[in-house]
Design an enzyme around this catalytic site. Structure first.
Site, PDB file in Angstrom:
ATOM      1  N   CYS A  67     -11.483   3.146  -0.123  1.00 59.32           N
ATOM      2  CA  CYS A  67     -10.150   3.610   0.285  1.00 59.32           C
ATOM      3  C   CYS A  67      -9.762   2.817   1.523  1.00 59.32           C
ATOM      4  CB  CYS A  67     -10.193   5.108   0.599  1.00 59.32           C
ATOM      5  SG  CYS A  67      -8.645   5.739   1.282  1.00 59.32           S
ATOM      6  N   GLU A 110      -5.248   9.171  10.145  1.00 61.28           N
ATOM      7  CA  GLU A 110      -3.856   9.095  10.596  1.00 61.28           C
ATOM      8  C   GLU A 110      -3.611   9.953  11.831  1.00 61.28           C
ATOM      9  OE1 GLU A 110      -0.863   8.956   7.629  1.00 61.28           O
ATOM     10  OE2 GLU A 110      -1.911   7.327   6.609  1.00 61.28           O
ATOM     11  N   ASP A 158       0.870  -1.187   0.000  1.00 54.69           N
ATOM     12  CA  ASP A 158       0.000   0.000   0.000  1.00 54.69           C
ATOM     13  C   ASP A 158       0.900   1.228   0.000  1.00 54.69           C
ATOM     14  OD1 ASP A 158      -2.388   1.613   0.360  1.00 54.69           O
ATOM     15  OD2 ASP A 158      -1.757   1.876   2.425  1.00 54.69           O
ATOM     16  N   SER A 159       0.294   2.371  -0.233  1.00 57.87           N
ATOM     17  CA  SER A 159       1.035   3.628  -0.160  1.00 57.87           C
ATOM     18  C   SER A 159       1.552   3.899   1.248  1.00 57.87           C
ATOM     19  CB  SER A 159       0.127   4.769  -0.612  1.00 57.87           C
ATOM     20  OG  SER A 159      -1.062   4.761   0.140  1.00 57.87           O
ATOM     21  N   CYS A 198      -4.434  -1.149  -2.041  1.00 51.81           N
ATOM     22  CA  CYS A 198      -4.571   0.299  -2.110  1.00 51.81           C
ATOM     23  C   CYS A 198      -5.572   0.577  -3.225  1.00 51.81           C
ATOM     24  CB  CYS A 198      -3.211   0.917  -2.430  1.00 51.81           C
ATOM     25  SG  CYS A 198      -3.243   2.692  -2.706  1.00 51.81           S
ATOM     26  N   HIS A 248      -8.268   3.513   4.184  1.00 50.52           N
ATOM     27  CA  HIS A 248      -8.419   4.120   5.511  1.00 50.52           C
ATOM     28  C   HIS A 248      -9.868   4.130   6.005  1.00 50.52           C
ATOM     29  CE1 HIS A 248      -4.401   5.463   4.641  1.00 50.52           C
ATOM     30  NE2 HIS A 248      -4.307   6.170   5.761  1.00 50.52           N
TER      31      HIS A 248
HETATM   32  N1  DGL Z   1      -4.149   3.737   0.282  1.00 46.67           N
HETATM   33  C1  DGL Z   1      -4.845   4.822  -0.381  1.00 46.67           C
HETATM   34  C2  DGL Z   1      -6.132   4.275  -1.021  1.00 46.67           C
HETATM   35  O1  DGL Z   1      -6.655   3.255  -0.654  1.00 46.67           O
HETATM   36  C3  DGL Z   1      -5.152   5.956   0.566  1.00 46.67           C
HETATM   37  C4  DGL Z   1      -3.952   6.771   0.978  1.00 46.67           C
HETATM   38  C5  DGL Z   1      -3.265   7.470  -0.169  1.00 46.67           C
HETATM   39  O2  DGL Z   1      -3.807   8.434  -0.743  1.00 46.67           O
HETATM   40  O3  DGL Z   1      -2.175   7.052  -0.515  1.00 46.67           O
HETATM   41  O4  DGL Z   1      -6.631   4.875  -1.935  1.00 46.67           O
END
Ligand code: DGL
Length: 272
Positions: A184, A152, A10-11, A73, A186
């Protein structure tokens, strides 16, 4: 092949919602997780940048000889999945298809809301996936950029969280959705406040849970599920493992975890 781990990236820390779902669905599997905490967020970046980052992440994970890579992600899955599939020679599973399938099945009225990052919403990937399964569906998507930093910061309940959620989700009211996809990584952490705003009449689809079920099915169909008792998890991050550990508690429900820092020379540029 069944001995290899499942590689997840993931990011940043958000993909841990997918890891949590994977641990529940397939506890016998070994998981290697990479969070690109040095370059998060991806959701506000261009398609070209997201693709480049995603391929570098996947290439870092290839050194563990995984049997499967999960792009945990939504931004990557909506923008770079085809690109990864072309450039990586192990199967890559994204989070969009499973979430779209669950929403298309769950919705009675065919009016479905999607919330995600700007990149995910701009890609229209959820709309396309839902309409492939259910051409009559009316899909409305809304970017909720404040949700990621809110999570976060640990602002997952209370007045501020509710106010922001009301503002964003109010945008879905005009078509009266009966199903809402948390598009998403989060957002599952905000499920409580989202539920408070939508009320119980709206069904919530968590793409993390749906993806874990899809991975389980795929392992079974391909005959590559791990044997009993091989589970375990290793975490890698490209920056600030301390912050990763702190947030892992929120995302994973774990009390602690050990995280290895990936040095830039081991990572940027792909190592492959
Ligand atoms: N992991 C990203 C998503 O699911 C969210 C965080 C980001 O913008 O990198 O889209």
């Amino acid at each position: 092949m069944s001995d290899g781990p499942i590689a997840v990236f993931d990011s940043g820390v958000g993909g841990l919602t997918v890891v949590r779902a994977l641990l529940a669905a397939i506890p016998g599997e070994r998981i290697v997780y990479f969070g690109d905490t040095a370059r998060v967020p991806y959701g506000t970046r261009s398609k070209e940048t997201i693709r480049r980052y995603a391929l570098e992440d996947a290439r870092f994970l290839l050194r563990f000889e995984p049997k499967l890579i999960v792009a945990a992600c939504n931004t990557v899955s909506s923008t770079a999945l085809d690109y990864l599939e072309e450039n990586v020679d192990v199967p890559v599973v994204g989070v969009i298809e499973a979430g779209a399938m669950a929403a298309a099945k769950a919705s009675e009225t065919g009016r479905i809301g999607i919330i995600g990052t700007e990149a995910t919403v701009d890609s229209r990937a959820y709309e396309r996936a839902i309409q492939r399964i259910r051409p009559d569906a009316k899909v409305i998507a809304k970017a909720c950029p404040l949700f990621v930093p809110m999570v976060e910061e640990g602002r997952v309940e209370g007045d501020v969280a509710e106010l922001v959620a009301r503002e964003y989700l109010g945008g879905l009211a005009p078509i009266g959705v009966d199903t809402l996809v948390l598009g998403c990584t989060h957002y599952p952490v905000l499920k409580g406040v989202i539920r408070k705003v939508t009320g119980d009449a709206v069904g919530i689809v968590d793409s993390a849970d749906e993806t874990a079920n899809a991975v389980k099915r795929l392992l079974e169909e391909e005959g590559i599920a791990a044997g009993e008792g091989r589970g375990g998890i290793e975490f890698f991050a490209s920056d600030n493992p301390g912050r990763f550990r702190h947030l892992a508690v929120l995302f994973l429900g774990a009390t602690t975890c050990s995280v290895t820092l990936v040095e830039p020379e081991d990572f940027f540029g792909g190592g492959a």
